[in-house]
Design an enzyme around this catalytic site. Structure first.
Site, mmCIF file in Angstrom:
data_model
loop_
_atom_site.group_PDB
_atom_site.id
_atom_site.type_symbol
_atom_site.label_atom_id
_atom_site.label_comp_id
_atom_site.label_asym_id
_atom_site.label_seq_id
_atom_site.Cartn_x
_atom_site.Cartn_y
_atom_site.Cartn_z
ATOM 1 N N SER A 258 24.793 38.019 59.817
ATOM 2 C CA SER A 258 25.299 38.983 60.798
ATOM 3 C C SER A 258 26.824 38.970 60.732
ATOM 4 O O SER A 258 27.412 38.146 60.048
ATOM 5 C CB SER A 258 24.851 38.569 62.200
ATOM 6 O OG SER A 258 25.530 37.381 62.569
ATOM 7 N N LYS A 259 27.443 39.895 61.483
ATOM 8 C CA LYS A 259 28.911 39.948 61.532
ATOM 9 C C LYS A 259 29.465 38.619 62.053
ATOM 10 O O LYS A 259 30.476 38.117 61.584
ATOM 11 C CB LYS A 259 29.364 41.084 62.466
ATOM 12 C CG LYS A 259 29.336 42.436 61.807
ATOM 13 C CD LYS A 259 30.738 43.083 61.813
ATOM 14 C CE LYS A 259 30.852 44.202 60.801
ATOM 15 N NZ LYS A 259 30.053 45.390 61.148
ATOM 16 N N ARG A 260 28.777 38.070 63.066
ATOM 17 C CA ARG A 260 29.247 36.828 63.663
ATOM 18 C C ARG A 260 29.165 35.674 62.659
ATOM 19 O O ARG A 260 30.068 34.854 62.567
ATOM 20 C CB ARG A 260 28.443 36.512 64.921
ATOM 21 C CG ARG A 260 29.332 35.964 66.006
ATOM 22 C CD ARG A 260 28.604 35.583 67.265
ATOM 23 N NE ARG A 260 27.504 34.685 67.020
ATOM 24 C CZ ARG A 260 26.350 34.742 67.676
ATOM 25 N NH1 ARG A 260 26.161 35.660 68.586
ATOM 26 N NH2 ARG A 260 25.396 33.883 67.423
ATOM 27 N N SER A 262 29.516 35.900 59.514
ATOM 28 C CA SER A 262 30.571 35.970 58.509
ATOM 29 C C SER A 262 31.924 35.558 59.063
ATOM 30 O O SER A 262 32.744 35.004 58.336
ATOM 31 C CB SER A 262 30.632 37.325 57.793
ATOM 32 O OG SER A 262 30.241 38.349 58.609
ATOM 33 N N ALA A 263 32.145 35.785 60.354
ATOM 34 C CA ALA A 263 33.399 35.321 60.972
ATOM 35 C C ALA A 263 33.436 33.787 60.948
ATOM 36 O O ALA A 263 34.463 33.178 60.621
ATOM 37 C CB ALA A 263 33.504 35.835 62.402
#
Ligand code: GLU
Length: 501
Positions: A258-260, A262-263
């Site tokens: 998810s985007k999270r 990858s952060a």
């Protein structure tokens, strides 16, 4: 071993809607490998018909990422080719033309249902626990009625007239035959009310017009694969070979990235975006090697592959359709392998920008001397900053207590530094063996271990307790600098000893 294929025509067909990640990189790579292996063509097609989701920077990043990985295309928007244009936004009329052909063949129809009606329909279906699909209201319109309403200026879409009875069987190269009931397939929109074709139509038309023989694409398209086969068959075209590639899971193996996620990854020094990997100091060779093996294997034991090896050995028959967890530990391992595979000149050239970015003024000759002593120790190119930065510094900063040798007092360590200074000032810095032997015998005379002495000297001349080999480092630094830094170390330690006296 399966037979080699005749020359294929394959395409990588990204939608520039976001950043270019490992999954796209792998799809592009497999297509590229197949084209190069068979002497065929690798085509880049930009699928930008979804104007709302188009991100202008995304295309630039995509092109740079592919080039960085070394995946040059034979036909594409920038290089042209006999089946262009290769940008779908320049092919609007073509798709409309083919959509009309489908209407003429009674395989598609105009639909005038308003968004409000569709929303109501959907709600009802959800309430009744029915599948949310178009109910076919406009399917029943006569062509004359439809044309009249178009003339009157009513907005419309074009929908595919999916057969409502029977079964359809499609064939995926990795999964074999897949059969579904036609009544489960919606009357998908092919052309939206703004006149733009959607993927389902545009990609099928383009694959046909561009003479694509093999479609290697993400398995997110498996669910609409039967629709795609219907469209192709409605035109009476031959189907390309479809290969749906495995999905990537997050490193834990649980679910998709998810985007999270990858952060969080970026904080750990990793990324799923190709451009970031370049910045983080990974080699394109390592990325290629690593992603090639996420879903494909040669013999279950060979792990080191150059692009050339992959071109020779890649085979559709060894693709694995099961999901693959992204394994960054493996990635580091591959990067190390490929770093060690480079020539000193090549590695030095690639390290340089990282040192420059860290603010060092880099002398090329010196870098060529340094590179072989750090080559074994690098995981990423960026590690060179930490490992070799001291070679380019004017002054070293470190905590003076670090100069105290293992199991030694500050006074003993000071003595060791002073004796070393004496000894080294009379020695030539060209002969590594001689320097090393002299320092070892000094340690012996002083009744300490060579490791203890080297530990003290390592801090004095590199500022770090972990560094490239000490003697080699001293030779590269040169006698003048080593003597100066020993002098500084002696002063720092003397201050400490006095303060403690
Ligand atoms: N534009 C589609 C995507 O980015 C391409 C899928 C395909 O390769 O056909 O997902």
């Amino acid at each position: 071993m399966a037979e080699k294929l005749p020359p294929v025509r394959v395409r990588f067909a990204p939608s520039p809607t976001g950043r270019t990640h490992l999954g796209s990189g792998r799809t592009a790579l497999y297509n590229y490998l197949l084209a190069r292996q068979t002497g065929g063509q690798f085509i880049l097609r930009i699928e930008d018909t979804d104007q709302k989701r188009y991100v202008p920077e995304a295309e630039q990043e995509l092109i740079e990422s592919l080039r960085w990985l070394g995946l040059q295309w034979d036909e594409g928007p920038d290089v042209g080719g006999p089946y262009g244009p290769y940008r779908q936004s320049e092919r609007k009329e073509i798709y409309l033309e083919y959509a009309k052909q489908l209407i003429a063949r009674d395989k598609a129809y105009y639909c005038f249902c308003t968004p409000e009606r569709l929303a109501r329909l959907r709600e009802q279906q959800i309430q009744n626990k029915q599948p949310t699909m178009y109910d076919g209201l406009c399917r029943r319109l006569t062509p004359e009625d439809a044309l009249r309403r178009i003339k009157q200026g009513e907005p419309y879409v074009i929908r595919f007239k999916t057969p409502k009875e029977g079964l359809i069987t499609v064939r995926d190269y990795l999964r074999g035959e897949i059969t579904v009931e036609n009544r489960t397939i919606d009357d998908y929109i092919l052309v939206k009310s703004d006149g733009w074709a959607v993927y389902h139509l545009a990609a099928m038309v383009d694959d046909q017009l561009m003479r694509i023989t093999h479609v290697l694409r993400s398995s997110e398209w498996l669910s609409t694969f039967p629709l795609h086969a219907h469209i192709i068959r409605a035109f009476g075209w031959q189907e390309p070979v479809f290969v749906h590639l495995s999905v990537f899971l997050k490193p834990s193996g649980k679910g998709k990235m998810s985007k999270r996620d990858s952060a969080q990854l970026l904080q750990d020094g990793y990324s799923i975006y190709i451009k970031d990997l370049e910045q983080l100091g990974y080699l394109p060779e390592a990325v290629v090697n690593w992603i090639a093996l996420m879903g494909w294997s040669y013999d279950d034991k060979t792990e080191f592959f150059t692009m050339q090896d992959l071109i020779e050995k890649f085979s559709l028959d060894h693709l694995n359709p099961s999901p693959a967890a992204i394994n960054f530990t493996k990635f580091d391992h591959f990067n190390g392998l490929h770093i060690r595979h480079l020539s000193v000149e090549d590695l030095a050239r690639r390290i340089k920008p990282f040192l420059v970015r860290a603010g060092f003024e880099v002398d090329d000759q010196k870098l060529l001397q340094i590179t072989p002593v750090i080559q074994e120790r690098l995981v990423t190119l960026d590690d060179a900053v930490e490992l070799a930065g001291f070679f380019f510094r004017e002054h070293l900063e470190y905590e003076p207590t670090l100069l105290i040798g293992k199991d030694m007092t500050a006074a003993q360590s000071l003595k060791a530094l002073q004796e070393s200074y004496q000894l080294l000032s009379g020695l030539d810095f060209n002969d590594k063996e001689h320097l090393e032997a002299a320092l070892r015998s000094l340690a012996e005379q002083m009744g300490i271990k060579a490791g203890q002495l080297f530990g003290i000297l390592r801090i004095a001349v590199t500022g770090k307790s972990v560094s490239p080999p000490l003697i080699e480092s001293m030779i590269i630094l040169g006698k003048e600098k080593v003597m100066e830094w020993l002098q500084t170390a002696i002063k720092r330690l003397a201050t400490l000893v006095q303060a403690n006296a």
